[in-house]
Design an enzyme around this catalytic site. Structure first.
Site, mmCIF file in Angstrom:
data_model
loop_
_atom_site.group_PDB
_atom_site.id
_atom_site.type_symbol
_atom_site.label_atom_id
_atom_site.label_comp_id
_atom_site.label_asym_id
_atom_site.label_seq_id
_atom_site.Cartn_x
_atom_site.Cartn_y
_atom_site.Cartn_z
ATOM 1 N N ASP A 239 0.704 -0.822 0.394
ATOM 2 C CA ASP A 239 0.531 -0.034 0.099
ATOM 3 C C ASP A 239 0.709 1.006 0.042
ATOM 4 O O ASP A 239 2.720 1.473 0.110
ATOM 5 C CB ASP A 239 -0.661 -0.020 1.399
ATOM 6 C CG ASP A 239 -1.787 1.194 1.047
ATOM 7 O OD1 ASP A 239 -2.357 1.447 0.082
ATOM 8 O OD2 ASP A 239 -3.049 1.363 1.297
HETATM 9 C C1 BGC Z 1 -5.001 3.360 -0.222
HETATM 10 C C2 BGC Z 1 -4.539 2.149 -1.252
HETATM 11 C C3 BGC Z 1 -4.656 3.036 -2.645
HETATM 12 C C4 BGC Z 1 -3.031 3.735 -2.277
HETATM 13 C C5 BGC Z 1 -2.803 4.798 -3.578
HETATM 14 C C6 BGC Z 1 -3.953 4.266 -0.072
HETATM 15 O O1 BGC Z 1 -3.669 5.445 1.074
HETATM 16 O O2 BGC Z 1 -5.579 2.464 1.226
HETATM 17 O O3 BGC Z 1 -6.677 1.484 -1.696
HETATM 18 O O4 BGC Z 1 -5.324 2.210 -3.684
HETATM 19 O O5 BGC Z 1 -3.503 4.682 -1.091
HETATM 20 O O6 BGC Z 1 -4.193 5.559 -3.681
#
Ligand code: BGC
Length: 729
Positions: A239
């Site tokens: 993530d």
């Molecule tokens: C989120 C993810 C997301 C990523 C990219 C993170 O803050 O938890 O689900 O895909 O950001 O935007």
């Protein structure tokens, strides 16, 4: 390994042998907020990723969190996973995936960061709207076709967030303590299904810790379970900002580090990793393996290799995508109450409608966190009703209660600071506008009066409220389960004046409804995308017969949930899933806790009768001819006993009669949605594998299905058993 895979592996080995260490390291960390590093010298492109579950997110600058700002990234705003799940329609799940994948490819993406398939463990989780269900069977059955649909477009899906990522409070550091049985039976099931049955090409690690180790370097989750046991050979991506070490993470099975800061060369998997390899702290083979996983996915989705020229081009904003979004929205709407048959409203008789509530006139697409979408359009309920009714019906609107304006201004981006701690209490979240009960009493006095005034003599009153993305939000959990903005007060007043008020609540999670007894009519509406308002109008006026069913239980009060009772949700340091497998309906049923609406519940404008249950427990027997390769086949007949066409979700639950460990009374094991004309009967078949009846034996470290008797329950919801029988395994 088959011949084709062998050829691919040989090709991958060849490429890796030509790459320098620097080039390999370049490929395994971000070189932009949404892309990995490329190697132009060898024609290896960057992997372009994008959020997310509700459509393809807008285009950002490579190294700052501001949208590029051109108008070519408006897209179809698709129903959220929570809405897809309440359709209980596997074909629509596939179609949703197909649409999302096509849009992603149409926007030249290689990996779409969706779907989110974490369990809805507690109603307060801020990201519940992005997730499907409290139940692993619903998740597995719906996520598998969804992922297949996405990937048919030569795009990788990326299921997230692996694993046990069920709260937003201190999401960057909370340690999640879950026993093996609960982990296997509940929290990993959906992920296992998409990896094994859908061939999902990418998995995103969660932000949280699991048993003391961050998910993005977790040896149990990534190395032991995902790679060794499930044989996953796609990309494990972090993530954004979920990596916290160089050596530890390199030794884990994580392949690609992504984050939210623009210092790409300083990422753990960038220069620090290069140095660690040079110093002998990390073996180069580990880097090779990560690069191979990335190249394998590139081959699979035709980014490189011989089939490159045949890669599908995708398309975005097509009329077909709008139709698909509408179909899902229509089937996602859940009718929870319809006493005195207030619904469907009669288009001919109703000349004057009062529409009340902020959500009638709110567009939700550009909110929620990374699930935000720059929607080509979004039909909110008010405009949807007006478009549906035309000019001969008078539609009056009143906002009904005060909602503060947007908090985020143009010079701020929530995502830039999304990995910093401090956002874990909603009230401290700088980008939200929350209200405390009574805070806007003065403003509300005026708004309430306006609403009651238009409701007084209208032919029909429709209230559209619920939550919005100030509450259904990434990065923070709700503080309670109450409706915000003093909505309970205006709803009570409206119901006193007009008991026939149609209440429509939009939310990604359950809310408390203290006025429920007074309400005749209640419709629950998850974030259902660009055509939501059209769908609402069609359902309220009976053009579409509602067929959505809850994919989670709605308790009366937050205090009724097991996570509240054991105080194991929303703590910062760690949360222990003390309830084990007994949460949601598994808990309510075990403890006899009455809920407002049970899991699987949803009404229709018609009625269905179930009969002729037969269960065949050996496919060498009666169901040999059906080609069923599972071991148990449940057959029954459903008749539409009303006078309109409708769809019913037949739910099969199974409980073990004499279990050797404590088990739920019953658990969902399969379902089918069928469509029936008025008066029509159909035979329904649901196949269940014996394997799926098992429990996780912690001594044997594997699933075990005991021989013996099991009760098969054919249900219209988790507490509406229509037929049952015993099957001997
Ligand atoms: C989120 C993810 C997301 C990523 C990219 C993170 O803050 O938890 O689900 O895909 O950001 O935007």
């Amino acid at each position: 390994m088959n011949e084709k895979s062998q050829v691919i592996e040989t090709k991958i080995d060849e490429i890796v042998s030509e790459l320098t260490l620097e080039e390999k390291v370049r490929m395994i960390h971000a070189d932009g907020f949404f892309k990995s590093g490329d190697v132009k010298r060898l024609g290896i492109p960057a992997v372009y990723t994008s959020d997310g579950p509700c459509g393809v997110r807008c285009e950002f600058n490579n190294d700052n969190w501001f949208p590029i700002g051109t108008d070519d990234d408006f897209v179809s705003y698709l129903p959220s996973n929570s809405a897809i799940a309440t359709t209980w329609n596997k074909e629509l799940a596939y179609e949703s995936g197909k649409t999302l994948g096509e849009e992603a490819r149409g926007r030249s993406k290689d990996m779409i960061l969706a779907p989110g398939i974490n369990i809805k463990r507690d109603p307060r989780c801020g990201r519940n709207f992005e997730y499907m269900s409290e139940d692993p069977c619903v998740i597995s059955e719906m996520a598998v076709p969804l992922v297949k649909g996405i990937q048919e477009n030569d795009v990788s899906a990326c299921v997230k967030h692996f694993a046990v990522n069920n709260q937003e409070t201190n999401r960057m550091g909370v340690d999640t303590l879950v026993d093996d049985r609960t982990l296997r039976e509940i929290y990993l099931k959906g992920f296992e299904a998409v990896v094994k049955k859908a061939g999902c090409l990418s998995v995103m690690g969660g932000y949280n810790k699991f048993r003391g180790e961050f998910c993005c370097e977790n040896k149990i989750l990534l190395n032991k379970i995902l790679r060794d046991e499930w044989q996953f050979d796609g990309i494990i991506v972090s993530d954004w900002g979920g990596v916290h070490s160089t050596v530890g993470t390199a030794e884990s099975e994580l392949d690609l580090e992504m984050s939210v800061t623009p210092d790409f060369d300083n990422y753990f998997f960038a220069n620090p990793l290069l140095e660690a390899v040079k110093k002998g702290e990390v073996k180069e083979e580990l880097i090779d393996k990560k690069v191979k996983n990335i190249l394998r996915v590139m081959m699979n989705i035709k980014m490189i290799g011989e089939e490159k020229d045949n890669r599908k081009p995708g398309a975005y904003n097509t009329p077909e995508h709008r139709t698909a979004a509408l179909k899902v929205a229509e089937e996602s709407i859940v009718l929870l109450k319809n006493e005195n048959n207030v619904l469907p409203l009669n288009k001919k008789e109703i000349k004057k409608i009062a529409v009340i509530g902020a959500n009638a006139d709110t567009r939700h697409s550009f909110g929620g966190g990374s699930a935000e979408i720059k929607a080509l359009y979004e039909i909110a309920p008010l405009i949807g009703l007006k478009m549906y009714l035309g000019g001969n019906t008078e539609v009056k609107y009143a906002k009904g209660y005060h909602v503060p304006g947007k908090a985020l201004n143009a010079t701020e981006s929530w995502q830039a600071s999304s990995t910093e701690t401090g956002n874990d209490d909603m009230l401290d979240y700088p980008y939200l506008k929350l209200t405390k009960p009574g805070q806007f009493a003065k403003e509300n006095e005026v708004l309430f009066a306006e609403a009651l005034e238009i409701a007084k003599d209208a032919d029909a009153v429709i209230f559209v409220g619920g939550l919005d993305h100030n509450y259904d939000i990434e990065g923070a959990d709700r503080r309670d389960m109450a409706l915000p903005y003093d909505q309970d007060l205006i709803i009570e007043k409206l119901l006193d004046l007009r008991p026939d008020t149609v209440i429509v609540l939009n939310a990604g999670s359950p809310v408390e409804m203290p006025w429920l007894n007074k309400a005749n009519t209640l419709v629950y509406n998850y974030y259902a995308g660009m055509e939501n308002g059209t769908a609402i109008a069609k359902v309220l006026f009976g053009d579409v017969n509602p067929s959505g069913k809850l994919s989670e239980s709605i308790p009366y009060r937050y205090e009724d949930t097991v996570t509240c009772k054991n105080q194991e949700f929303g703590r910062k340091e760690y949360v222990e899933y003390k309830e084990g497998i007994f949460y949601g309906y598994r808990y309510y049923e075990k403890e006899g806790v009455d809920v407002a609406f049970p899991f699987g519940y949803g009404k229709s404008y018609t009625t269905f009768e179930y009969s002729d249950l037969k269960v065949c427990n050996s496919c060498s027997g009666a169901c040999k001819d059906t080609g069923c390769d599972s071991n148990i086949e449940v057959t029954l007949t459903v008749k539409n006993t009303g006078d309109v066409e409708g769809k019913e979700v037949v739910q099969i639950y199974v409980g073990e009669n004499n279990p050797t460990v404590e088990r739920p009374v019953k658990e969902l094991k399969g379902f089918e949605k069928i469509s029936l004309k008025a008066g029509e009967s159909k035979e329904v078949k649901v196949q269940i594998s014996k394997e799926s009846l098992g429990f996780y034996d912690v001594d044997l470290n594997s699933f075990v299905t005991n021989n013996g008797d099991y009760t098969v329950y054919v249900c219209a919801s988790s507490n509406d058993v229509r037929l049952k029988t015993t099957v001997t395994v």
